[in-house]
Design a protein around this motif. Structure first.
Motif, PDB file in Angstrom:
ATOM      1  N   ALA A 298       1.011  -1.043  -0.120  1.00 12.22           N
ATOM      2  CA  ALA A 298       0.642   0.194  -0.474  1.00 12.22           C
ATOM      3  C   ALA A 298       0.657   1.032  -0.296  1.00 12.22           C
ATOM      4  N   GLU A 299       2.154   1.574   0.977  1.00 15.16           N
ATOM      5  CA  GLU A 299       2.923   2.018   0.816  1.00 15.16           C
ATOM      6  C   GLU A 299       4.146   2.670  -0.628  1.00 15.16           C
ATOM      7  N   VAL A 300       3.448   1.372  -1.388  1.00 15.56           N
ATOM      8  CA  VAL A 300       4.723   1.558  -2.608  1.00 15.56           C
ATOM      9  C   VAL A 300       3.029   1.594  -3.450  1.00 15.56           C
TER      10      VAL A 300
ATOM     11  N   GLY B 156       1.705   6.622  -6.746  1.00 15.62           N
ATOM     12  CA  GLY B 156       1.266   8.124  -7.350  1.00 15.62           C
ATOM     13  C   GLY B 156      -0.019   7.418  -8.099  1.00 15.62           C
ATOM     14  N   CYS B 157      -0.746   6.386  -7.803  1.00  5.94           N
ATOM     15  CA  CYS B 157      -1.455   5.471  -8.115  1.00  5.94           C
ATOM     16  C   CYS B 157      -2.077   4.619  -7.003  1.00  5.94           C
ATOM     17  N   ALA B 158      -2.318   4.828  -5.859  1.00 12.23           N
ATOM     18  CA  ALA B 158      -3.253   5.090  -4.553  1.00 12.23           C
ATOM     19  C   ALA B 158      -4.352   5.456  -4.946  1.00 12.23           C
TER      20      ALA B 158
ATOM     21  N   ALA C 165      -2.654  -5.607  -6.057  1.00 10.78           N
ATOM     22  CA  ALA C 165      -1.692  -6.349  -5.139  1.00 10.78           C
ATOM     23  C   ALA C 165      -2.401  -7.993  -4.725  1.00 10.78           C
ATOM     24  N   VAL C 166      -1.216  -8.157  -5.572  1.00 12.22           N
ATOM     25  CA  VAL C 166      -1.574  -9.478  -5.652  1.00 12.22           C
ATOM     26  C   VAL C 166      -0.696 -10.255  -5.852  1.00 12.22           C
TER      27      VAL C 166
ATOM     28  N   LEU D 197       0.516  -3.589  -9.041  1.00 10.12           N
ATOM     29  CA  LEU D 197       0.457  -2.876 -10.678  1.00 10.12           C
ATOM     30  C   LEU D 197      -0.510  -1.810 -10.469  1.00 10.12           C
ATOM     31  N   GLY D 198      -0.049  -1.197 -11.462  1.00 10.56           N
ATOM     32  CA  GLY D 198      -1.083   0.206 -11.576  1.00 10.56           C
ATOM     33  C   GLY D 198      -0.969   0.829 -12.225  1.00 10.56           C
TER      34      GLY D 198
END
Ligand code: 5GP
Ligand code: ZN
Length: 114
Positions: free
Chosen positions: A69-71, A76-78, A84-85, A104-105
């Motif tokens: 989540a921090e990544v 910039g895609c949160a 997240a898989v 992935l985002g």
């Protein structure tokens, strides 16, 4: 494990584009990105697959998710969204046998995956 690619990245023996790291986890950009943003979050300690994770790994797996989540925030895609898989074993599409969370985002991701 000296013959494990991600253990070697965690040890700094193989270079990676690091996004974040602490004493227990590390995140870096995927070498072959499947989306505009594609990071991998790994525990420093070797666990081959999610199926090999045990009760003792409960906190570490939680750290892995929170680091994911921090990544996503750092990349910039949160806010728009991301996936997240973790792939497990052959049918799950796992190719590196040291657990890693894919983040992935940066584009709209379809579901279900292929
Ligand atoms: P898996 O298929 O096991 O779920 O995911 C392994 C991921 O590791 C793939 O997305 C692949 O592109 C990535 N990968 C493989 N080798 C390397 C490497 O040497 N460096 C980095 N940064 N990523 C790698
Ligand atoms: Zn390993």
């Amino acid at each position: 494990m000296t013959d494990c690619l991600f253990c070697r990245i965690a040890a700094g023996e193989i270079p990676a584009e690091v996004i974040l790291e602490n004493e227990s986890v590390m995140a870096f950009h995927d070498l072959n990105p499947a989306a505009p943003q594609h990071a991998l979050v790994i525990p420093r300690r070797h666990i081959a697959t999610l199926d090999d994770a045990a009760e003792d790994d409960r906190a570490l797996l939680g750290e892995l998710m929170l680091a994911g989540a921090e990544v996503a925030r750092l990349l910039g895609c949160a806010e728009k969204g991301y996936r997240a898989v973790m792939n497990c074993n052959q049918d799950g599409g796992q190719s590196v046998y040291h657990i890693h969370l894919h983040v992935l985002g940066g584009r709209s991701l379809s579901w279900p995956p292929g």
